[in-house]
Structure formats: structure tokens, C-alpha cells
Enzyme design. Structure first.
Site, short mmCIF file in Angstrom:
data_model
loop_
_atom_site.label_atom_id
_atom_site.label_comp_id
_atom_site.label_asym_id
_atom_site.label_seq_id
_atom_site.Cartn_x
_atom_site.Cartn_y
_atom_site.Cartn_z
N LYS A 199 0.75 -1.24 -0.27
CA LYS A 199 0.05 0.01 -0.16
C LYS A 199 0.80 1.23 -0.06
CE LYS A 199 -4.18 -1.99 0.92
NZ LYS A 199 -5.45 -2.51 2.05
N ARG A 235 -3.79 -10.04 4.88
CA ARG A 235 -4.21 -9.92 3.59
C ARG A 235 -3.08 -9.66 2.57
NH1 ARG A 235 -6.25 -6.76 -0.29
NH2 ARG A 235 -7.94 -7.68 -1.90
N1 HH2 Z 1 -7.22 -3.79 0.70
C1 HH2 Z 1 -7.87 -3.64 -0.79
C2 HH2 Z 1 -9.02 -4.40 -1.19
N2 HH2 Z 1 -9.54 -5.18 -0.28
N3 HH2 Z 1 -10.24 -5.99 1.92
C3 HH2 Z 1 -9.59 -6.03 3.18
N4 HH2 Z 1 -10.51 -6.71 4.08
N5 HH2 Z 1 -8.67 -5.35 3.85
C4 HH2 Z 1 -7.88 -4.77 2.92
O1 HH2 Z 1 -6.91 -3.86 3.49
C5 HH2 Z 1 -8.08 -4.39 1.50
C6 HH2 Z 1 -9.17 -5.41 1.04
C7 HH2 Z 1 -7.07 -2.96 -1.81
O2 HH2 Z 1 -5.89 -3.77 -2.27
P1 HH2 Z 1 -5.83 -4.62 -3.23
O3 HH2 Z 1 -6.99 -5.64 -3.74
O4 HH2 Z 1 -4.56 -5.29 -3.69
O5 HH2 Z 1 -6.04 -3.57 -4.69
P2 HH2 Z 1 -7.27 -3.15 -5.54
O6 HH2 Z 1 -8.48 -2.45 -4.60
O7 HH2 Z 1 -6.63 -1.92 -6.48
O8 HH2 Z 1 -7.77 -4.48 -6.36
#
Ligand code: HH2
Length: 260
Positions: A199, A235
Site C-alpha cells: 500500500k 491479506r
Molecule cells: N485492501 C484492498 C482490497 N480489499 N479487503 C480487506 N479486508 N482489507 C484490505 O486492506 C483490503 C481489502 C486493496 O488492495 P488490493 O486488492 O490489492 O487492490 P485493488 O483494490 O486495487 O484491487
């Protein structure tokens, strides 16, 4: 929890796993590396993301869930805040609803999770950051609302995990504060999941600009701290590296090199 973004535009891995064979290969790789849960998402939630209609979100994730859920050997979670997508994903074999709006965005998502006996990850979120807030007080107020919704819908407390929502609706300092004060969040009595993987708050600490996929070392540092402060789950995009690091946390905690 291993992250599988079946999206063209996720902030760190968008476009890498949006074709089914690549998504399945990545999922199998994460499980072979030690992931205990697979989190499948079809809508990027990065700041400024384009909203995705529920039908499109489902068209992205359902083939992967249908292929993986019966055979992969770990529970599949669906990263969605939409009740219709949660319903379709749970019917396809998903077991956990991971809602970045803590059951508070779509009024039907809690009853969908309850009807399927699903686990719920409820993440803290806000439309915009407010630097004047004490972030722990804010999270406690938010989760009180979440838990009231969950209980009213009939979700057992034992099916709920809380997540401070690193990167969502918080200033960078508040994100660090949320991590530092994780024991106070754990004191609410629910398992806590932390997602700091790649992040931007971690990018800010780097001496130069970094791409998300260059943030493995700070991601591991953040998650080791989270584990030490009481997180039950993390995660992550990089499962093997985190497994190696977290084994040290577990060994130090146990005071033993014997593998559990
Ligand atoms: N962060 C993201 C998405 N979903 N869910 C939970 N429970 N906690 C988190 O910190 C979280 C989440 C964002 O990260 P990522 O899925 O890698 O990216 P994107 O939203 O661009 O797909």
C-alpha cells in the site's frame, strides 16, 4: 489470506490475473505457498477507481470461484461490498464475504452472508479522511454499527473478523496509528485481519518512488508488526515471503524451532 485480483486495474497487480488460466495458476501457487484463504475480487478499490457494475464484477470472479472453490482446499472469500455479487459468489462456492464497507454500504449484504452461514470480514472505511479524528474512536464507532447490522441479520459473532482498513479513508499518519494501536482493536474481542500489502503508505516511507510491486520488504515489516500486535490474519499478494517471515514470529512466540 492471499489476494487474487481478477481485474484489469488493481493498483498493484491489475491486468496480471484477469484471464482465467492466469488467475487459476496464481491461486494454486498461493495455496501451495501456504495461503489459508483465497480472497477473490473483481473490482479495484484503489483511490479513484472506476466503479464496476455488479454483473461485470460477477462475470470476472464467478468462473474463478466455480473452478477453485470445490478443489483448492482452502476457503474462498469474495472481496465485494455488493449483496448481489456476494450472493452469486456464495452460491458458486465462496465461504467468506470480505466487505470493504463493513456491511454498511449495501443494506442487503448482511442478510446474504447470514443466509449462507458465511464468514464476514468487516473492514473500516470512510468516504474521505478526516485528520482531526482519533482513528481508534472512529473505528470503534464504525464497528459498533457493523456489529449491530450483523447481529440484526443473524450473523453469529463467531463468524466476524474486523479489519482496520489500511489505505482506506485515513490519513497516512492515521494508518500508522491504526497499526500501532492494533491491540486496542483486538480488545473488542474479534479476530483482526490486516491488509497493508504494497500500500501507498509504505511507499511514502521509501527513499525514492516505488511501484507497488517493489514494496515487499515494507509489507513484510508491517505484517510482522501486525502479527506481533495481535492480528489473526494478514491479506497479502506475496504469500511465500510472508509465510517465511511469519514463521519467525510464530517461533519466537513459541520459544521453539519445532514446527507446529
Ligand atoms: N485492501 C484492498 C482490497 N480489499 N479487503 C480487506 N479486508 N482489507 C484490505 O486492506 C483490503 C481489502 C486493496 O488492495 P488490493 O486488492 O490489492 O487492490 P485493488 O483494490 O486495487 O484491487
Amino acid at each position: 489470506m492471499g489476494v487474487l485480483n481478477v481485474t484489469p486495474d488493481s493498483f498493484s497487480d491489475g491486468g496480471r490475473f484477469d484471464a482465467l488460466p492466469a488467475a487459476l495458476a496464481q491461486a494454486r501457487r498461493m495455496v501451495s505457498e501456504g495461503a489459508d484463504i483465497l480472497d477473490i475480487g473483481g473490482e479495484s478499490t484503489r483511490p479513484g477507481h472506476a466503479p464496476v457494475p455488479a454483473e461485470q464484477e460477477q462475470a470476472r470472479i464467478l468462473p474463478a470461484i466455480r473452478a477453485l472453490a470445490p478443489a483448492i482446499g482452502v476457503p474462498v472469500s469474495v472481496d465485494t461490498w455488493k449483496a448481489a455479487t456476494a450472493e452469486a459468489a456464495l452460491r458458486a462456492g465462496g465461504r467468506i464475504v470480505n466487505d470493504i464497507w463493513g456491511l454498511q454500504r449495501d443494506p442487503d449484504i448482511a442478510s446474504v452472508a447470514a443466509a449462507h452461514g458465511a464468514g464476514v470480514v468487516a473492514m473500516h472505511n470512510r468516504e474521505s479522511a478526516d485528520a482531526s479524528l482519533d482513528i481508534l474512536d472512529e473505528m470503534k464507532r464504525f464497528f459498533e454499527r457493523t456489529l449491530a447490522i450483523a447481529r440484526r441479520a443473524g450473523i453469529p459473532d463467531g463468524h466476524v473478523m474486523l479489519d482496520p482498513g489500511i489505505g482506506f479513508g485515513k490519513t497516512p499518519d492515521q494508518q500508522l496509528d491504526a497499526l500501532r494501536r492494533l491491540p486496542d482493536l483486538c480488545a473488542l474481542g474479534f479476530p483482526v485481519l490486516v491488509g497493508a500489502s504494497r500500500k501507498s503508505v509504505l511507499g511514502r516511507l521509501a527513499p525514492r518512488e516505488t511501484r507497488p510491486d517493489e514494496r515487499l520488504i515494507p509489507s513484510i515489516a508491517a505484517h510482522v508488526i501486525a502479527a506481533q500486535l495481535g492480528a489473526a490474519a494478514v491479506r497479502v499478494h506475496d504469500v511465500a515471503a510472508h509465510r517465511e517471515a511469519l514463521r519467525v514470529v510464530e517461533a519466537v512466540r513459541a520459544g521453539s524451532v519445532a514446527r507446529p
